[in-house]
Design a protein around this motif. Structure first.
Motif, short mmCIF file in Angstrom:
data_model
loop_
_atom_site.label_atom_id
_atom_site.label_comp_id
_atom_site.label_asym_id
_atom_site.label_seq_id
_atom_site.Cartn_x
_atom_site.Cartn_y
_atom_site.Cartn_z
N ILE A 111 0.84 -1.21 0.00
CA ILE A 111 0.00 0.00 0.00
C ILE A 111 0.88 1.25 0.00
O ILE A 111 2.08 1.20 0.26
CB ILE A 111 -0.94 0.05 1.24
N THR A 112 0.21 2.36 -0.25
CA THR A 112 0.82 3.68 -0.08
C THR A 112 -0.17 4.52 0.71
O THR A 112 -1.32 4.68 0.30
CB THR A 112 1.09 4.36 -1.44
N TYR A 113 0.28 5.03 1.84
CA TYR A 113 -0.60 5.84 2.67
C TYR A 113 -0.62 7.28 2.13
O TYR A 113 0.43 7.82 1.74
CB TYR A 113 -0.13 5.83 4.12
N VAL A 114 -1.79 7.90 2.12
CA VAL A 114 -1.95 9.20 1.50
C VAL A 114 -2.31 10.26 2.54
O VAL A 114 -2.74 9.97 3.66
CB VAL A 114 -3.05 9.16 0.41
N SER A 115 -2.15 11.51 2.12
CA SER A 115 -2.44 12.64 2.99
C SER A 115 -3.95 12.84 3.12
O SER A 115 -4.74 12.23 2.39
CB SER A 115 -1.81 13.91 2.42
N GLU A 116 -4.34 13.71 4.04
CA GLU A 116 -5.76 13.98 4.23
C GLU A 116 -6.37 14.59 2.97
O GLU A 116 -7.48 14.20 2.55
CB GLU A 116 -5.96 14.92 5.42
N ALA A 117 -5.64 15.51 2.36
CA ALA A 117 -6.15 16.15 1.15
C ALA A 117 -6.34 15.12 0.04
O ALA A 117 -7.38 15.10 -0.66
CB ALA A 117 -5.19 17.25 0.69
N ARG A 118 -5.36 14.25 -0.15
CA ARG A 118 -5.45 13.22 -1.19
C ARG A 118 -6.59 12.26 -0.88
O ARG A 118 -7.34 11.84 -1.77
CB ARG A 118 -4.12 12.46 -1.28
N ALA A 119 -6.76 11.91 0.39
CA ALA A 119 -7.83 10.98 0.78
C ALA A 119 -9.20 11.55 0.48
O ALA A 119 -10.10 10.82 0.01
CB ALA A 119 -7.70 10.66 2.27
N LYS A 120 -9.36 12.84 0.69
CA LYS A 120 -10.66 13.45 0.43
C LYS A 120 -10.91 13.59 -1.07
O LYS A 120 -12.05 13.49 -1.53
CB LYS A 120 -10.74 14.79 1.13
N VAL A 121 -9.85 13.82 -1.82
CA VAL A 121 -10.00 13.86 -3.28
C VAL A 121 -10.43 12.49 -3.81
O VAL A 121 -11.30 12.38 -4.70
CB VAL A 121 -8.68 14.30 -3.95
N LEU A 122 -9.82 11.44 -3.28
CA LEU A 122 -10.16 10.08 -3.69
C LEU A 122 -11.51 9.63 -3.13
O LEU A 122 -12.07 8.63 -3.58
CB LEU A 122 -9.07 9.10 -3.22
N GLY A 123 -11.99 10.34 -2.11
CA GLY A 123 -13.26 9.96 -1.49
C GLY A 123 -13.14 8.75 -0.58
O GLY A 123 -14.13 8.02 -0.37
N ILE A 124 -11.94 8.52 -0.04
CA ILE A 124 -11.75 7.34 0.81
C ILE A 124 -11.74 7.70 2.30
O ILE A 124 -11.52 6.82 3.14
CB ILE A 124 -10.45 6.60 0.44
N ALA A 125 -11.95 8.96 2.61
CA ALA A 125 -12.05 9.39 4.00
C ALA A 125 -13.17 10.41 4.09
O ALA A 125 -13.03 11.54 3.60
CB ALA A 125 -10.74 9.98 4.50
N ASN A 126 -14.29 10.04 4.67
CA ASN A 126 -15.41 10.97 4.76
C ASN A 126 -16.32 10.61 5.93
O ASN A 126 -16.26 9.50 6.49
CB ASN A 126 -16.19 10.97 3.45
N VAL A 127 -17.16 11.57 6.29
CA VAL A 127 -18.14 11.39 7.34
C VAL A 127 -19.52 11.49 6.71
O VAL A 127 -19.82 12.47 6.01
CB VAL A 127 -17.98 12.44 8.46
N THR A 128 -20.37 10.49 6.94
CA THR A 128 -21.70 10.43 6.34
C THR A 128 -22.75 10.42 7.44
O THR A 128 -22.60 9.73 8.45
CB THR A 128 -21.84 9.15 5.49
N MET A 129 -23.83 11.20 7.22
CA MET A 129 -24.93 11.24 8.18
C MET A 129 -25.95 10.16 7.82
O MET A 129 -26.42 10.09 6.68
CB MET A 129 -25.59 12.61 8.15
N GLU A 130 -26.26 9.30 8.80
CA GLU A 130 -27.18 8.20 8.57
C GLU A 130 -28.03 7.96 9.82
O GLU A 130 -27.68 8.40 10.92
CB GLU A 130 -26.40 6.90 8.28
N LYS A 131 -29.14 7.26 9.61
CA LYS A 131 -29.91 6.77 10.74
C LYS A 131 -29.13 5.62 11.38
O LYS A 131 -28.53 4.79 10.67
CB LYS A 131 -31.26 6.26 10.28
#
Length: 535
Positions: free
Chosen positions: A188-208
């Protein structure tokens, strides 16, 4: 006995036993002291004693004799009893009290009174000294208790230190950027926060929250089931959406996937660490972990794996990794429900021949020659279904680690499904967002026995100094020194098509869609500091 001549010497009259009477002594002039000629004259009468005395001694004895003579001359000639009494008193001979002179009786009375007074003063002084001593000791103890002792130790109730939920979740973490460590060697290659958000692999979702169906009426005291069901439906309908953290991975043209490694910003030396999982990465080639370490000083400052999955493993486990002199052969009976991992078939370092002796993995030393390299001491949950695929099918679970040097232990729990979470822990998680006065604090002593129990500290086989200055780490790795090395063993189906774990991951199988974390929150507690002699 002396005669009764009252016209005797008035200056000095030496007294001697067996000496000539006063009538044979030469008379001396009044108001004069003895001279050297006088000594010569006494020698002529046979008084050898005076010839050997110094003048100063003669004067002292002469003065005493003069005083005695004065007393003797003052009594009647025929009062031999008085004369004897005075002589006895002068020579310090025992004289019955009733025969002593009044002056001597007065002297004795005065002496007795002085002795009594002195004794009384000594008693008062000693009593006063004892009182002052006790007062000083009491004051010292009070001051010591208030300002010095008992010692201030982290032995009180737990208090919330960090509530990692929702959009604020990432505020508690740093994104590590770069390849995996040489020891893990993940694909693997670990990515920065900015890169993670661009890739959509780090996010917070509102759900029931699906679990609200179980806990919607926790605070409802109405015993009418129909009423409770109505209120539950109303609460569920009105229940707002809640934030959930998602952490995923992304493929790359070159093969190694882009992933996330979060490293906590705070360092710990104790605490209660809780993670509420709804899904964890699962499947072949996966190596996800929620753990603690001081990577710059590994393994000196230790490592604690709270949640760690490898390929298709289905049982939760807790592993400790340390330097020498830390083992778990002293775990008391009845303190844990889990069992120990095993170490069988370890190749001999010299001959390479596998050692088939059955051993439990109780030595935490990462280079123990009778265990797998970096195996550590590993406790396993025997209930099963608490990791990977079966855990996710049950909607996840709650993992907890108590690191408590003050109480000399590390303890680990897993509760899955969420309906198995003890009431105290449920309330602690669900009230963590409220003001402190309305929060329920976790109390592990109210929970069931842990599956993992590790004695640490003084009097155990593992000093507490083996674990210090650690921070939380949350990551998803692929293959590497653990999952990759076990690829042929754990991934029977996949290994028929792919020779290595890396080749399998590079092929981007659909199974990797399950390689994600879904987290409701991470909660960190620490005990209050209290003054106590206990523990």
């Amino acid at each position: 006995m002396f005669g009764g001549n009252k016209e005797g010497p008035t200056e000095s009259t030496p007294l001697f036993q067996n000496q000539p009477s006063s009538s044979t002594l030469p008379s001396q002039p009044d108001d004069e002291d003895y001279s050297t000629d006088d000594l010569d004259e006494f020698d002529d009468t046979g008084n050898v004693y005076f010839a050997n005395l110094k003048t100063a001694s003669i004067r002292r004895e002469s003065m005493a004799a003069d005083a005695l003579s004065t007393r003797l001359l003052a009594i009647a000639d025929d009062d031999s009893e008085a004369e004897e009494r005075i002589l006895r008193e002068s020579l310090q001979l025992d004289v019955p009290l009733h025969r002593r002179s009044d002056s001597f009786k007065d002297l004795l009375s005065e002496s007795a009174r002085m002795q009594q007074k002195a004794a009384r003063n000594r008693f008062i002084s000693m009593a006063l000294l004892a009182f002052v001593s006790f007062a000083v000791i009491g004051t010292a103890l009070y001051v010591g208790v208030q300002f010095i002792g008992p010692p201030n130790v982290p032995a009180g109730p737990y208090r919330l230190l960090e509530r990692q939920e929702g959009e604020n979740f990432f505020d508690f973490w740093s994104f590590y950027e770069g390849p995996d460590s040489a020891g893990s060697n993940g694909y693997i290659t670990y990515v920065s926060e900015a890169r993670a958000k661009v890739l959509g692999i780090a996010n917070v979702t509102m759900e029931k929250d699906d679990l609200d169906v179980y806990f919607a009426d926790d605070d409802d005291d109405d015993n009418n089931n129909s009423t409770r069901r109505k209120r539950r439906r109303r609460k569920l309908k009105e229940q707002p959406e809640e934030p959930f953290l998602y952490m995923k991975t992304a493929p790359t043209p070159n093969g190694p996937r882009e992933s996330i490694r979060l490293e906590g910003k705070r360092r710990y030396n104790r605490g209660l660490f809780i993670i509420d999982l709804r899904h964890m990465p699962q499947g072949c080639g996966l190596w996800p972990a929620f753990w603690m370490t001081d990577e710059a000083n590994w393994p000196v400052n230790g490592e604690i794996d709270i949640v760690e999955g490898v390929n298709y493993q289905t049982e939760a486990k807790t592993a400790l990794h340390t330097t020498k002199q830390c083992d778990m052969y002293d775990v008391p009976q009845g303190t844990m429900t889990g069992t120990w991992d095993t170490a069988v078939g370890i190749p001999d370092r010299k001959t390479g021949i596998p050692d088939m002796t059955f051993r439990e993995a109780r030595n935490c030393f990462v280079y123990d020659p009778h265990q797998w390299l970096n195996q550590g001491c590993v406790s396993i949950d025997t209930d099963g279904g608490s990791l990977g695929v079966p855990l996710n099918k049950k909607g996840g679970g709650v993992f907890a680690l108590e690191w408590d040097p003050q109480y000399k232990h590390l303890r680990s729990w897993v509760f899955s499904p969420h309906t198995a979470v003890p009431e105290n822990l449920v309330k602690a998680i669900r009230t963590a967002h409220k003001p402190e006065s309305q929060r329920v604090m976790p109390d592990p002593d109210q929970w069931p026995l842990p599956y993992g129990y590790f004695p640490i500290g003084e009097g155990t086989n593992c000093g507490s100094y083996h674990f210090k200055n650690m921070r939380l780490v949350l990551n998803t790795a692929f293959c590497g020194s653990v999952a990759g090395n076990r690829f042929q063993i754990d991934c029977k189906k996949e290994s028929k098509e792919f020779k290595t774990c890396n080749e399998y991951i590079k092929s981007e199988p659909d199974a990797l869609d399950e390689a994600y974390w879904k987290i409701r929150g991470v909660y960190v507690y620490e005990r209050d500091w209290v003054k106590t002699w206990a523990h």
